[in-house]
Design a protein around this motif. Structure first.
Motif, PDB file in Angstrom:
ATOM      1  N   UNK A  25       0.367   5.649   0.191  1.00  0.00           N
ATOM      2  CA  UNK A  25      -0.475   6.644   0.930  1.00  0.00           C
ATOM      3  C   UNK A  25      -0.188   8.124   0.648  1.00  0.00           C
ATOM      4  N   UNK A  40       0.653  -1.346   0.048  1.00  0.00           N
ATOM      5  CA  UNK A  40      -0.059  -0.044   0.065  1.00  0.00           C
ATOM      6  C   UNK A  40       0.781   1.151   0.045  1.00  0.00           C
ATOM      7  N   UNK A  97      -5.951  -0.576  15.694  1.00  0.00           N
ATOM      8  CA  UNK A  97      -4.563  -0.482  15.692  1.00  0.00           C
ATOM      9  C   UNK A  97      -4.138   0.883  15.889  1.00  0.00           C
ATOM     10  N   UNK A 119      -0.461  11.991   1.882  1.00  0.00           N
ATOM     11  CA  UNK A 119      -1.140  12.859   2.568  1.00  0.00           C
ATOM     12  C   UNK A 119      -0.751  14.274   2.567  1.00  0.00           C
ATOM     13  N   UNK A 139      -5.022   4.796   6.928  1.00  0.00           N
ATOM     14  CA  UNK A 139      -4.554   5.316   8.392  1.00  0.00           C
ATOM     15  C   UNK A 139      -4.969   6.747   8.538  1.00  0.00           C
ATOM     16  N   UNK A 140      -5.464   7.150   9.645  1.00  0.00           N
ATOM     17  CA  UNK A 140      -6.081   8.327   9.881  1.00  0.00           C
ATOM     18  C   UNK A 140      -5.248   8.875  11.033  1.00  0.00           C
ATOM     19  N   UNK A 161       3.667   1.156  17.951  1.00  0.00           N
ATOM     20  CA  UNK A 161       2.237   0.685  17.396  1.00  0.00           C
ATOM     21  C   UNK A 161       1.765  -0.167  18.780  1.00  0.00           C
ATOM     22  N   UNK A 162       0.461  -0.590  18.307  1.00  0.00           N
ATOM     23  CA  UNK A 162      -0.224  -1.392  19.208  1.00  0.00           C
ATOM     24  C   UNK A 162      -1.098  -2.035  18.541  1.00  0.00           C
ATOM     25  N   UNK A 163      -1.285  -3.541  18.585  1.00  0.00           N
ATOM     26  CA  UNK A 163      -2.525  -4.212  18.087  1.00  0.00           C
ATOM     27  C   UNK A 163      -3.432  -4.377  19.113  1.00  0.00           C
ATOM     28  N   UNK A 203      -0.765   3.893  16.687  1.00  0.00           N
ATOM     29  CA  UNK A 203       0.325   4.440  16.585  1.00  0.00           C
ATOM     30  C   UNK A 203       0.557   5.723  16.962  1.00  0.00           C
ATOM     31  N   UNK A 230      -8.364  -1.267   7.633  1.00  0.00           N
ATOM     32  CA  UNK A 230      -7.802  -2.286   6.664  1.00  0.00           C
ATOM     33  C   UNK A 230      -7.008  -1.589   5.810  1.00  0.00           C
TER      34      UNK A 230
END
Lengths: 115, 110
Positions: free
Chosen positions: A33, A31, B32, A35, B99-100, B49-51, B34, B96
């Protein structure tokens, strides 16, 4: 180690012109991205490219991905002043944990569009 | 819809003081999470990071630590800040295929 290189790092252009920002990355990734960041602000998601040949467009911005060349481009058409910002590409670092996938960022392209 | 909060928005701390930055996510479960830092000359860098709850992975050795005491809460801490800890700290969560990022905390260590 995954490396992501953007160029140019700085771009000054006039309104109405077209230009392309390039993003190269060093290892296979699923992937990519893009931004946008305005001064003093957080990152705003523009595009996520998930497969080879993927192309996405939003307004005057269009992003594409060539996984074989490990290259993504962000094309700006007929630039307007409001598009002035810093643009980052980021590549997902796949983990074998089956969980989180952090992003490795390029250094960003500082884009100034002059009236 | 999902929302991510960070606080404080800005912070000025002396060298050697402790640090606690908080990030919470609304509208999703088991995200997830971060922590990234944006610092002059070092770009945007993934820190942790953490799952899941209690599961933390560190990307780089540093003066910072992270914890995830609840499903949607992620905390960044330090016992003694260094000048080099100054920067813009961004919390993020992922789906999935996206990422925000949160609004960020700007930390200045003097």
């Amino acid at each position: 180690e995954l490396k992501v290189e953007q160029n140019p790092l700085f771009l000054s252009m006039q309104e109405g012109k077209n230009y392309t920002i390039y993003c190269n990355y060093s290892t296979t990734s699923d992937r990519l991205y893009w931004y946008r960041q305005d001064p003093g602000k957080s990152l705003e998601s523009l595009f996520v490219l998930l497969s080879n040949g993927a192309v996405k467009q939003e307004g005057r911005l269009m992003a594409s991905l060539d996984t074989k060349a490990r290259l993504s481009t962000l094309h700006i058409t007929a630039a307007v002043h409001d598009l002035s910002a810093t643009y980052f590409c980021a590549v997902e670092s796949r983990k074998d944990t089956g969980g989180a996938d952090g992003l490795t960022f390029g250094k960003g392209t500082h884009l100034i569009i002059q009236p | 819809s999902q929302t991510i909060h960070q606080w404080p928005a800005t912070l000025v701390q002396p060298v050697g003081s402790p640090l606690s930055l908080e990030c919470t996510v609304e509208g999703t479960s088991n995200p997830n999470l971060y922590w990234y830092r944006q610092a002059a000359g070092r770009g945007l860098q993934l820190l942790f990071y953490s799952v899941g709850i209690g599961q933390i992975s560190s990307e780089v050795p540093q003066n910072l630590s992270a914890s995830r005491p609840q499903d949607r809460q992620f905390i960044l801490s330090s016992k003694k800040l260094l000048l080099s800890d100054s920067g813009f700290y961004l919390c993020a969560w992922s789906t999935w295929d996206e990422q925000f990022f949160g609004p960020g905390t700007r930390l200045t260590v003097l």
